[in-house]
Design a protein around this motif. Structure first.
Motif, PDB file in Angstrom:
ATOM      1  N   ALA A 118      78.700  32.661 -21.988  1.00  0.00           N
ATOM      2  CA  ALA A 118      77.495  32.887 -21.214  1.00  0.00           C
ATOM      3  C   ALA A 118      77.065  31.881 -20.533  1.00  0.00           C
ATOM      4  O   ALA A 118      77.063  32.236 -19.665  1.00  0.00           O
ATOM      5  N   ALA A 119      76.814  30.791 -20.682  1.00  0.00           N
ATOM      6  CA  ALA A 119      76.780  29.538 -20.197  1.00  0.00           C
ATOM      7  C   ALA A 119      77.849  29.471 -19.212  1.00  0.00           C
ATOM      8  O   ALA A 119      76.971  28.840 -18.423  1.00  0.00           O
ATOM      9  N   THR A 120      79.054  29.562 -19.574  1.00  0.00           N
ATOM     10  CA  THR A 120      79.891  28.813 -19.338  1.00  0.00           C
ATOM     11  C   THR A 120      79.851  29.779 -17.733  1.00  0.00           C
ATOM     12  O   THR A 120      80.223  29.583 -16.926  1.00  0.00           O
ATOM     13  N   SER A 121      79.829  30.978 -18.108  1.00  0.00           N
ATOM     14  CA  SER A 121      80.203  31.615 -16.977  1.00  0.00           C
ATOM     15  C   SER A 121      79.072  31.571 -16.367  1.00  0.00           C
ATOM     16  O   SER A 121      79.043  31.715 -14.489  1.00  0.00           O
ATOM     17  N   SER A 122      77.710  31.444 -16.510  1.00  0.00           N
ATOM     18  CA  SER A 122      76.669  31.113 -15.902  1.00  0.00           C
ATOM     19  C   SER A 122      76.460  29.449 -14.247  1.00  0.00           C
ATOM     20  O   SER A 122      76.480  29.339 -13.387  1.00  0.00           O
ATOM     21  N   ALA A 123      77.202  28.988 -15.600  1.00  0.00           N
ATOM     22  CA  ALA A 123      77.737  27.800 -14.969  1.00  0.00           C
ATOM     23  C   ALA A 123      78.731  27.619 -13.411  1.00  0.00           C
ATOM     24  O   ALA A 123      78.851  27.638 -12.755  1.00  0.00           O
ATOM     25  N   ARG A 124      79.855  29.199 -14.026  1.00  0.00           N
ATOM     26  CA  ARG A 124      81.180  28.896 -13.328  1.00  0.00           C
ATOM     27  C   ARG A 124      80.126  29.507 -11.491  1.00  0.00           C
ATOM     28  O   ARG A 124      80.976  28.785 -10.701  1.00  0.00           O
ATOM     29  N   ASN A 125      79.480  30.140 -12.155  1.00  0.00           N
ATOM     30  CA  ASN A 125      78.995  31.267 -10.963  1.00  0.00           C
ATOM     31  C   ASN A 125      77.981  29.981 -10.459  1.00  0.00           C
ATOM     32  O   ASN A 125      78.248  30.069  -8.991  1.00  0.00           O
ATOM     33  N   HIS A 126      76.984  29.257 -10.839  1.00  0.00           N
ATOM     34  CA  HIS A 126      76.710  28.357 -10.043  1.00  0.00           C
ATOM     35  C   HIS A 126      77.465  26.790  -9.013  1.00  0.00           C
ATOM     36  O   HIS A 126      77.228  26.866  -8.592  1.00  0.00           O
ATOM     37  N   LEU A 127      78.336  26.767  -9.692  1.00  0.00           N
ATOM     38  CA  LEU A 127      79.082  25.773  -9.709  1.00  0.00           C
ATOM     39  C   LEU A 127      79.943  26.060  -8.127  1.00  0.00           C
ATOM     40  O   LEU A 127      80.152  25.638  -7.476  1.00  0.00           O
ATOM     41  N   SER A 128      80.553  27.509  -8.329  1.00  0.00           N
ATOM     42  CA  SER A 128      81.160  28.311  -7.222  1.00  0.00           C
ATOM     43  C   SER A 128      80.188  28.192  -5.489  1.00  0.00           C
ATOM     44  O   SER A 128      80.781  27.774  -4.454  1.00  0.00           O
ATOM     45  N   ALA A 129      78.951  27.880  -6.243  1.00  0.00           N
ATOM     46  CA  ALA A 129      78.061  27.982  -4.630  1.00  0.00           C
ATOM     47  C   ALA A 129      77.024  26.588  -4.615  1.00  0.00           C
ATOM     48  O   ALA A 129      76.415  26.570  -3.547  1.00  0.00           O
TER      49      ALA A 129
END
Lengths: 307, 198
Positions: free
Chosen positions: A33-44
Motif C-alpha cells: 500500500a505504501a509503495t503504491s501511494s509513494a508511486r502516486n506521489h512520485l508520479s506527480a
C-alpha cells in the motif's frame, strides 16, 4: 508522463516523501500500500522524484566505491582451512572424541615482497608421527599429496580420484593407468579442493621452494631451525633437522587449491606442478595412491641441495 | 582418515555433499552446512574485510563465525534456515571484530589500514594505478570511519543484502526507521567521499 500537466494539483498532494520513505521505496522495503501511494506521489512530484534519483545515484556510487576494499575470496582456500580445523583426529590424534576442533599451527608467510618478511619456523609438526613410520624405509624423498579437503568435502574430485585408485597395488606406477597423452609426466585429475603436500627424507639443508603462479597464499611447516625466504609469488624453505632428532627432516606445504597454478621444487628439481587441469609429476618418479594419499617417490636429493 | 574419526560436529560436516544429509537445528529447520558455507562465507569475508581492512583478520573472523555456528547447531540450533544462519553469522562476525578492536585498542588501525598485503595480481599493476588504488582505499576507509558504528553497520550490511527487518534487529532500532537511517548514512558517506562537508 503527465506530471507537469498536473502541477496545479501539487498543492493538494500528500506531504513530500521524506528520505526514509524514498530510501525504503528504492530498497523495495515499503509495504504494498505504501509503495503504491509513494508511486502516486512520485508520479506527480518532480521534487520528490529528483530526491529519489539523487538517493539512487548515491546508493549506486557507494556500492561501486566500496568494492575497492574488496579482495577476491577463494572458497576453496576457505574450505581447506575449514577442513584443517575440523580434522582433529588426522592432525593431532586426540584421545577420545573431541567436541572442539584443534587448528594446526599454521605458518602463512605472505608472498608479497614488501610485506610480512619475517617468518617463523613451526615447532615440530604434530602431523609427522601419523605418516612417518610407514615411510621410514624409503630410499629417496617421498612426497605425499593428501586429499585433506576431500575428506571434509566428499564431492571433491580428489576424493573420487583417490577412491578410484584404492585398489592400485603398492608400488605400481600410476603412470600406467593415468598417463596423460601429451606428456611424459604423471597426470592425476584434480579440479578442486586444496592440497596438503608433505616431503619426507630430505637431506639437511635441502632447499624446497613453492612458486604460485596463481594464488595468494601458501602455508609451510618445517622443523625448528629451518629458515624461510619469500619473494614475489614464491616461498622457499631451507629445511633443517630439529636439534633433538637426527632423522632426515621433512616439510609440509599447504596449497590453497588445485584450480590454481603452482610448482613445488626441491634441490632445484621440479617435483610437482599444479595446474587447473591436474597434477603433473616429473617422469622419473613413481606414483601410487594407496592409503588415501597420492605418494610419489623421487630420487634422493644431494645433501645441501641448493636452489 | 575415516570419517568416523571426526568428532560429533564432524557428523554435520561429513554429511555434506553425499546424499544431501543435513543437520537439523532446534527449530526443525534443515540446514545444509555446506550450502550455508558456500553461500555465506564469501559475503562474510567481504563484510569482515570492509569493516576491518585486514584480510587475515577477515578470514579468521569468518572461519570463527562458522565454528560457532556449528557449536550452535550441535547444541540446539539457529532458527530461520539459511537466512537465519546468515544473520546469525554476521552478528557473530561483527561482535568478533568489535571485540578484537576493543581488545587491541586499535580501532583506528581497523579503518585506516591498507590491506595487509596486496593481491598477487596487483604486482602486475602499473605503479601509478596502484598508487591511485591505494589512495582510493584510504579515502573510502576514512569516509567509513567518519560514520558512527551504527550507520556503518547498517550501510555495510545493507550492501550484503540484509532486509530492513534484519538490519533493525542487528542494530536495535525500529524497522520503520531503517530507511531514514540508511539514507542519512549514505548521504553522509557520500559527502565524506567527496571531501567532507563539515
Amino acid at each position: 508522463m503527465d506530471l507537469h500537466m498536473n502541477s496545479e494539483l501539487d498543492a493538494h498532494l500528500d506531504p513530500h516523501l521524506d528520505d526514509g520513505h524514498l530510501q525504503a521505496c528504492l530498497d523495495d522495503e515499503l509495504g504494498e500500500a505504501a509503495t503504491s501511494s509513494a508511486r502516486n506521489h512520485l508520479s506527480a512530484c518532480p521534487a520528490c522524484r529528483a530526491r529519489l534519483e539523487d538517493l539512487e545515484g548515491i546508493g549506486a556510487a557507494i556500492t561501486s566505491r566500496l568494492t575497492v576494499l574488496d579482495r577476491p575470496v577463494s572458497l576453496e582456500a576457505a574450505r581447506v582451512r575449514w577442513s584443517h580445523r575440523h580434522r582433529p583426529a588426522a592432525l593431532t590424534a586426540p584421545e577420545g572424541p573431541s567436541t572442539r576442533p584443534v587448528a594446526p599451527p599454521v605458518v602463512r608467510p605472505a608472498l608479497s615482497p614488501a610485506l610480512s618478511p619475517v617468518m617463523h619456523p613451526a615447532r615440530r609438526p604434530a602431523w609427522r608421527p601419523t605418516w612417518r613410520p610407514t615411510l621410514a624405509a624409503a630410499a629417496g624423498v617421498l612426497l605425499l599429496v593428501t586429499a585433506g579437503v576431500a575428506a571434509a568435502f566428499p564431492g571433491s574430485p580428489i576424493r573420487a580420484w583417490l577412491e578410484g585408485r584404492e585398489g592400485t597395488p603398492e608400488g605400481t606406477p600410476a603412470a600406467s593407468v593415468l598417463a596423460a597423452p601429451e606428456t611424459t609426466g604423471v597426470f592425476a585429475s584434480l579440479r578442486d579442493g586444496a592440497m596438503d603436500i608433505q616431503l619426507h627424507g630430505l637431506p639437511p639443508g635441502a632447499w624446497v621452494e613453492v612458486q604460485l603462479v596463481e594464488g595468494d597464499r601458501v602455508g609451510a611447516f618445517a622443523p625448528a631451525g629451518s629458515s624461510f625466504e619469500s619473494g614475489p609469488g614464491r616461498l622457499g624453505v631451507r629445511v633443517e633437522s630439529s636439534g633433538a632428532d637426527a632423522s632426515p627432516p621433512g616439510v609440509r606445504l599447504e596449497l590453497p587449491g588445485a584450480a590454481r597454478e603452482a610448482r613445488v621444487q626441491a634441490g632445484g628439481a621440479v617435483l610437482l606442478r599444479v595446474t587447473p587441469d591436474g597434477l603433473w609429476f616429473p617422469p622419473q618418479v613413481t606414483v601410487d595412491s594407496t592409503s588415501g594419499v597420492i605418494r610419489v617417490q623421487i630420487p634422493p636429493l644431494p645433501s645441501g641441495a641448493g636452489e | 582418515m575415516g570419517e568416523g574419526d571426526v568428532s560429533a560436529r564432524g557428523t554435520v560436516l561429513n554429511g555434506r555433499g553425499h546424499s544431501g544429509a543435513e543437520s537439523r537445528n532446534g527449530n526443525g529447520v534443515d540446514v545444509n552446512f555446506e550450502r550455508i558455507f558456500d553461500e555465506v562465507y564469501p559475503q562474510l569475508f567481504r563484510y569482515s574485510l570492509r569493516v576491518s581492512g585486514d584480510a587475515d583478520l577477515a578470514e579468521d573472523t569468518a572461519q570463527e563465525a562458522f565454528v560457532r555456528l556449528l557449536d550452535q547447531d550441535v547444541s540446539g540450533g539457529v532458527s530461520g534456515g539459511i537466512p537465519g544462519a546468515r544473520a546469525w553469522l554476521f552478528t557473530v562476525a561483527l561482535r568478533l571484530l568489535r571485540d578484537r578492536a576493543r581488545v587491541e585498542g586499535n580501532r583506528a588501525r581497523l579503518l585506516e589500514a591498507h590491506p595487509v598485503r596486496p593481491d598477487l595480481p596487483d604486482a602486475a599493476r602499473a605503479p601509478d594505478e596502484e598508487a591511485v588504488r591505494s589512495a582510493e582505499i584510504r579515502r573510502v576507509r576514512q569516509a567509513l570511519e567518519a560514520l558512527g558504528e551504527r550507520d556503518r553497520t547498517l550501510l555495510l550490511l545493507r550492501e550484503e543484502g540484509f532486509s530492513y527487518a534484519e538490519l533493525a534487529a542487528e542494530v536495535g532500532v525500529q524497522p520503520g526507521s531503517v530507511g531514514t537511517l540508511l539514507a542519512r548514512a549514505r548521504r553522509r558517506l557520500m559527502d565524506e567521499l567527496n571531501g567532507g562537508t563539515a
